[in-house]
Design a protein around this motif. Structure first.
Motif, PDB file in Angstrom:
ATOM      1  N   PRO A  45       0.828  -1.208   0.000  1.00  0.00           N
ATOM      2  CA  PRO A  45       0.000   0.000   0.000  1.00  0.00           C
ATOM      3  C   PRO A  45       0.855   1.247   0.000  1.00  0.00           C
ATOM      4  CG  PRO A  45       0.189  -0.831   2.210  1.00  0.00           C
ATOM      5  CD  PRO A  45       0.937  -1.809   1.334  1.00  0.00           C
ATOM      6  N   GLU A  46       0.190   2.391  -0.070  1.00  0.00           N
ATOM      7  CA  GLU A  46       0.912   3.647   0.056  1.00  0.00           C
ATOM      8  C   GLU A  46       1.543   3.732   1.447  1.00  0.00           C
ATOM      9  OE1 GLU A  46      -3.491   4.794   0.896  1.00  0.00           O
ATOM     10  OE2 GLU A  46      -2.321   3.203  -0.067  1.00  0.00           O
ATOM     11  N   GLU A  89      16.436   5.148 -11.529  1.00  0.00           N
ATOM     12  CA  GLU A  89      15.756   5.717 -12.688  1.00  0.00           C
ATOM     13  C   GLU A  89      14.262   5.901 -12.488  1.00  0.00           C
ATOM     14  OE1 GLU A  89      16.185   1.229 -13.440  1.00  0.00           O
ATOM     15  OE2 GLU A  89      17.389   2.863 -12.586  1.00  0.00           O
ATOM     16  N   ILE A  90      13.682   5.293 -11.439  1.00  0.00           N
ATOM     17  CA  ILE A  90      12.243   5.484 -11.207  1.00  0.00           C
ATOM     18  C   ILE A  90      11.985   6.185  -9.872  1.00  0.00           C
ATOM     19  CG2 ILE A  90      11.518   3.585 -12.684  1.00  0.00           C
ATOM     20  CD1 ILE A  90      11.138   1.890 -10.200  1.00  0.00           C
ATOM     21  N   LYS A  91      13.010   6.798  -9.316  1.00  0.00           N
ATOM     22  CA  LYS A  91      12.827   7.557  -8.082  1.00  0.00           C
ATOM     23  C   LYS A  91      11.764   8.634  -8.286  1.00  0.00           C
ATOM     24  CE  LYS A  91      15.376  10.501  -4.838  1.00  0.00           C
ATOM     25  NZ  LYS A  91      16.685  11.141  -4.549  1.00  0.00           N
ATOM     26  N   GLY A  92      10.852   8.747  -7.353  1.00  0.00           N
ATOM     27  CA  GLY A  92       9.808   9.763  -7.420  1.00  0.00           C
ATOM     28  C   GLY A  92       8.558   9.328  -8.157  1.00  0.00           C
ATOM     29  N   ARG A  93       8.546   8.116  -8.733  1.00  0.00           N
ATOM     30  CA  ARG A  93       7.393   7.675  -9.513  1.00  0.00           C
ATOM     31  C   ARG A  93       6.211   7.253  -8.640  1.00  0.00           C
ATOM     32  NH1 ARG A  93       8.665   5.827 -14.770  1.00  0.00           N
ATOM     33  NH2 ARG A  93       6.438   5.387 -14.997  1.00  0.00           N
ATOM     34  N   THR A  94       6.418   7.119  -7.339  1.00  0.00           N
ATOM     35  CA  THR A  94       5.331   6.668  -6.468  1.00  0.00           C
ATOM     36  C   THR A  94       4.472   7.813  -5.950  1.00  0.00           C
ATOM     37  OG1 THR A  94       6.755   6.733  -4.505  1.00  0.00           O
ATOM     38  CG2 THR A  94       6.671   4.668  -5.753  1.00  0.00           C
ATOM     39  N   TRP A  95       4.750   9.040  -6.404  1.00  0.00           N
ATOM     40  CA  TRP A  95       4.000  10.203  -5.939  1.00  0.00           C
ATOM     41  C   TRP A  95       3.474  10.993  -7.123  1.00  0.00           C
ATOM     42  CZ3 TRP A  95       3.375  11.401  -0.719  1.00  0.00           C
ATOM     43  CH2 TRP A  95       4.130  10.633   0.169  1.00  0.00           C
ATOM     44  N   THR A  96       2.284  11.556  -6.975  1.00  0.00           N
ATOM     45  CA  THR A  96       1.760  12.565  -7.887  1.00  0.00           C
ATOM     46  C   THR A  96       1.352  13.752  -7.024  1.00  0.00           C
ATOM     47  OG1 THR A  96       0.935  10.925  -9.466  1.00  0.00           O
ATOM     48  CG2 THR A  96       0.030  13.154  -9.610  1.00  0.00           C
ATOM     49  N   GLY A  97       2.111  14.842  -7.086  1.00  0.00           N
ATOM     50  CA  GLY A  97       1.869  15.947  -6.162  1.00  0.00           C
ATOM     51  C   GLY A  97       2.109  15.483  -4.743  1.00  0.00           C
ATOM     52  N   ASN A  98       1.102  15.623  -3.889  1.00  0.00           N
ATOM     53  CA  ASN A  98       1.237  15.133  -2.518  1.00  0.00           C
ATOM     54  C   ASN A  98       0.490  13.821  -2.308  1.00  0.00           C
ATOM     55  OD1 ASN A  98      -1.392  16.001  -2.639  1.00  0.00           O
ATOM     56  ND2 ASN A  98      -1.283  17.365  -0.859  1.00  0.00           N
ATOM     57  N   GLN A  99       0.121  13.156  -3.405  1.00  0.00           N
ATOM     58  CA  GLN A  99      -0.597  11.886  -3.314  1.00  0.00           C
ATOM     59  C   GLN A  99       0.373  10.725  -3.486  1.00  0.00           C
ATOM     60  OE1 GLN A  99      -3.434  11.187  -6.421  1.00  0.00           O
ATOM     61  NE2 GLN A  99      -3.932   9.121  -5.745  1.00  0.00           N
ATOM     62  N   HIS A 102       1.062   6.718  -4.113  1.00  0.00           N
ATOM     63  CA  HIS A 102       0.398   5.609  -4.790  1.00  0.00           C
ATOM     64  C   HIS A 102       0.778   4.285  -4.143  1.00  0.00           C
ATOM     65  CE1 HIS A 102      -0.959   8.306  -7.901  1.00  0.00           C
ATOM     66  NE2 HIS A 102       0.272   8.675  -8.182  1.00  0.00           N
ATOM     67  N   CYS A 103      -0.080   3.293  -4.302  1.00  0.00           N
ATOM     68  CA  CYS A 103       0.246   1.936  -3.901  1.00  0.00           C
ATOM     69  C   CYS A 103       1.294   1.387  -4.863  1.00  0.00           C
ATOM     70  CB  CYS A 103      -1.005   1.070  -3.933  1.00  0.00           C
ATOM     71  SG  CYS A 103      -2.326   1.637  -2.844  1.00  0.00           S
ATOM     72  N   THR A 104       2.176   0.538  -4.361  1.00  0.00           N
ATOM     73  CA  THR A 104       3.338   0.123  -5.141  1.00  0.00           C
ATOM     74  C   THR A 104       3.380  -1.387  -5.336  1.00  0.00           C
ATOM     75  OG1 THR A 104       4.675   0.076  -3.122  1.00  0.00           O
ATOM     76  CG2 THR A 104       4.725   2.094  -4.446  1.00  0.00           C
ATOM     77  N   LEU A 105       4.047  -1.789  -6.419  1.00  0.00           N
ATOM     78  CA  LEU A 105       4.212  -3.192  -6.773  1.00  0.00           C
ATOM     79  C   LEU A 105       5.694  -3.531  -6.802  1.00  0.00           C
ATOM     80  CD1 LEU A 105       3.229  -5.954  -7.963  1.00  0.00           C
ATOM     81  CD2 LEU A 105       3.425  -4.872 -10.227  1.00  0.00           C
ATOM     82  N   LEU A 106       6.072  -4.602  -6.128  1.00  0.00           N
ATOM     83  CA  LEU A 106       7.425  -5.125  -6.215  1.00  0.00           C
ATOM     84  C   LEU A 106       7.456  -6.280  -7.215  1.00  0.00           C
ATOM     85  CD1 LEU A 106       8.508  -5.408  -2.445  1.00  0.00           C
ATOM     86  CD2 LEU A 106       8.724  -3.431  -3.979  1.00  0.00           C
ATOM     87  N   VAL A 107       8.442  -6.261  -8.094  1.00  0.00           N
ATOM     88  CA  VAL A 107       8.707  -7.369  -9.005  1.00  0.00           C
ATOM     89  C   VAL A 107      10.178  -7.704  -8.883  1.00  0.00           C
ATOM     90  CG1 VAL A 107       8.754  -8.149 -11.403  1.00  0.00           C
ATOM     91  CG2 VAL A 107       6.846  -6.745 -10.592  1.00  0.00           C
TER      92      VAL A 107
END
Length: 376
Positions: free
Chosen positions: A274-275, A293-303, A305-310
């Protein structure tokens, strides 16, 4: 002190697998929810549902009713602790971890000092404690009461001071799965019915617990997790009994000698987090889980996001609406990995959506897992 050249180097994948093992994410653990919350030193919990999803990703046979029952029986509570954020803690940790991080909360109050001119902080704490121990109160009610004595103070600063100076817990039904409730607060001592003096856990003990849950780790890593400074002295006291490594950048890492450090090639199954999962927030250097290379991709503004590990690393986002799960991958994966993601997603939705409906995991409508951009 040993020279730096004598310390074995742990690569990123080795650190990843070690951390996943401590976080119960390589394979689901046969632990109770209570024991898992204790082992993980709490679950970040700005929102109500994330702690339940955190445990589902980590525990064999977990159902939301288990943690909900602990909330209602007051064996776990929600309160501000590390990094000035809401965490779900066991009752014991709520009583003893909060005093440990109190210096950081005091610094937070000092940041708002311009809005507290003329306010006696000791008097503020006493007045707020008397109010919330009389009956749980909303933060708005606490603020309005304080404004009666200090009408010229900044309202937000009064709220911050009350939240930081007192160990306030969010009382149920807030935090109980499948129920709703406004945030109402009382002191942890009042909620748990304790009259004994509350003392902080010894910092050395907490260092060892942190390493058990998040190691191998640097001093800065633990300081990031706790929101504290000046922890090096504790690590130096413990150094003779710890294993010492370095990462590929030469940063010194400490660990418990007998803690699991699986081979870097150990399989890591997909996991839906979850977030605000502490896995992604509790190290100064997060590259052990988050590729640069994907640092910061888990946020949109101050929101958040829930994340997936692969394969153990952050690889995408997800959003659940009813029994439809949308998965957004940051890059393409082989078909067999997509199948594993679908299997894990169907398991999560089937078991957790059942709990949402109050059926405790019984079968419901078909689960739909689709790949695409998540709705923003």
């Amino acid at each position: 002190m040993a020279s730096r050249t004598t310390h074995p180097v742990l690569g990123t994948r080795a650190l990843n697998r070690a951390t996943l093992a401590r976080q119960l994410l390589l394979e689901r653990a046969p632990l109770s929810a209570h024991d898992a919350v204790a082992h993980l030193l709490g679950l970040q919990a700005q929102n109500v549902k994330p702690p339940y999803f955190q445990l589902h990703a980590r525990l064999a046979g977990f159902r939301p009713a288990e943690l909900a029952g602990l909330m209602e029986s007051r064996e776990v509570v929600r309160m501000v602790t590390m990094r000035s954020t809401i965490h779900t803690h066991t009752a014991d940790d709520a009583l003893t971890l909060r005093p440990l991080v109190q210096p950081a909360r005091d610094r937070e109050v000092a940041y708002f000092r311009k809005g507290l001119v003329g306010v006696d902080l000791e008097r503020l704490a006493d007045r707020a404690r008397a109010l919330v121990d009389g009956a749980p109160r909303t933060m708005g009610e606490i603020r309005e009461d304080l404004l009666q004595e200090w009408p010229d103070a900044d309202p937000q600063s009064l709220s911050v001071a009350a939240r930081c100076l007192l160990p306030l817990v969010q009382v149920t039904p807030r935090g109980v799965w499948g129920r709703s409730g406004q945030v109402r607060l009382t002191t942890v001592e009042n909620w748990l019915g304790t009259t004994s003096p509350v003392r902080a856990q010894p910092v050395d003990d907490v260092v060892l617990r942190y390493l058990a849950a998040f190691g191998p780790a640097s001093v800065k890593d633990m300081q990031t997790w706790a929101g504290l400074t000046r922890l090096r002295e504790a690590f130096e006291r413990l150094r003779p009994g710890l294993a010492v490594f370095r990462d590929e950048n030469g940063v010194e890492l400490f660990d418990l000698p007998d803690a699991p450090r699986p081979d870097a090639g150990t399989p890591a199954p997909p996991r839906f987090l979850p977030e605000f999962d502490n896995l992604l927030l509790s190290h100064a250097d997060r590259t052990r889980v988050v590729p640069p290379e994907i640092k910061g991709r888990t946020w949109t503004g101050n929101q958040a996001h829930c994340t997936l590990l692969v394969d153990g690393f952050l690889a995408g986002l997800w959003k659940l609406e009813g029994r439809e799960l949308t998965v957004e991958l940051f890059s393409s994966v082989p078909a067999r990995v997509r199948d594993l993601i679908v299997d894990e997603g169907e398991r999560m939705v089937g078991e957790m959506a059942g709990g949402t409906e109050g059926t405790n995991g019984t079968e419901g409508p078909a689960v739909v897992v689709r790949f695409g951009a998540i709705p923003r």
